[in-house]
Scaffold this active site. Sequence first.
Site, PDB file in Angstrom:
ATOM      1  N   ASP A   1      -6.392   2.527   0.523  1.00  0.00           N
ATOM      2  CA  ASP A   1      -5.819   3.421  -0.491  1.00  0.00           C
ATOM      3  C   ASP A   1      -5.628   4.832   0.056  1.00  0.00           C
ATOM      4  O   ASP A   1      -6.373   5.282   0.925  1.00  0.00           O
ATOM      5  CB  ASP A   1      -6.750   3.455  -1.718  1.00  0.00           C
ATOM      6  CG  ASP A   1      -6.045   4.006  -2.947  1.00  0.00           C
ATOM      7  OD1 ASP A   1      -4.797   3.944  -3.003  1.00  0.00           O
ATOM      8  OD2 ASP A   1      -6.737   4.512  -3.851  1.00  0.00           O
TER       9      ASP A   1
ATOM     10  N   ASN B   1       1.009  -3.446  -8.360  1.00  0.00           N
ATOM     11  CA  ASN B   1       1.880  -2.526  -7.614  1.00  0.00           C
ATOM     12  C   ASN B   1       3.368  -2.833  -7.815  1.00  0.00           C
ATOM     13  O   ASN B   1       4.220  -1.985  -7.532  1.00  0.00           O
ATOM     14  CB  ASN B   1       1.549  -2.551  -6.111  1.00  0.00           C
ATOM     15  CG  ASN B   1       0.226  -1.905  -5.748  1.00  0.00           C
ATOM     16  OD1 ASN B   1      -0.396  -2.274  -4.744  1.00  0.00           O
ATOM     17  ND2 ASN B   1      -0.231  -0.920  -6.531  1.00  0.00           N
TER      18      ASN B   1
END
Length: 258
Positions: free
Chosen positions: A18, A66
Amino acid sequence: MGLVDVSRLPQHVAIIMDGNGRWAQARGQPRTFGHARGADAVRDVMRAARRLGIPALTLYAFSEQNWDRPQDEVDALVDLLCEHLVSERDELTDNEIRLSAIGRLHKLPTRARERLQKLMADTAQYDGMTLTLALSYGGREEMVDAMRTLAERVASGTLEPTAIDSATLENELASMNVGPVDLLIRTGGEQRMSNFLPWGAAYAELHFTDELWPDFGANSLYDALSAYQNRERRFGLVPDDCEAAKAPLARGSLERAL
Ligand code: IPE
Ligand code: IPE
Ligand code: MG
């Protein structure tokens, strides 16, 4: 930099990669620039894990959630995946790394799926390390899919509801093909799981770092491994009973000890 005892390595390391977007934005660049640099970090970490002798590395590359990002970012991520599934071929074959993938792969565009399937087939014979890419992956979705399969088997009369145990469900979870997660790393400063490997990481040691993924490299991995090796894993036991659990588990060794 942390010292790593190579005789006590985790068998399975999983990483929530991330921070790509913030890394790029901090440099006045579009988020996609961060994703491209993040792909370079993947190569570094994969090499380091292989050199150390870690048997399984699972990387969260794209979550089921996502897909709801802006379309140009999703397209850029798919393009990057396609590019790297070609450019990293020698890296995988030279290092005898087997590529695997988990997630709702049927949702990937055909060009990505075909490249993925080709590289998985071409590296299937290697046993140096298994690199698993989590693509269109969600832990809840994986469990839902597994439960639907079990329900179909019950409905068709080939599975008794009373015969369902942890192993029955686990057999339906592709993420468990390389065993439970020993060490789960998340970069980017957030301390959450974001729907990653809820079953396999049930007893994982968690390592959170503020480093953004494009900055994460071999030394960051060594730090995480060093921290892992200073933990005492208990698996619900009391300290005297779980000496064996301090060492990285051979698959099933705790179950045998019990
Ligand atoms: C992780 O980086 C990569 C993917 C989720 C594909 P992010 O894109 O989430 O970066 P941040 O968290 O917004 O900085
Ligand atoms: C998790 O990161 C998914 C990947 C790293 C692929 P996100 O950036 O999507 O997670 P949240 O939104 O911070 O929970
Ligand atoms: Mg993020």
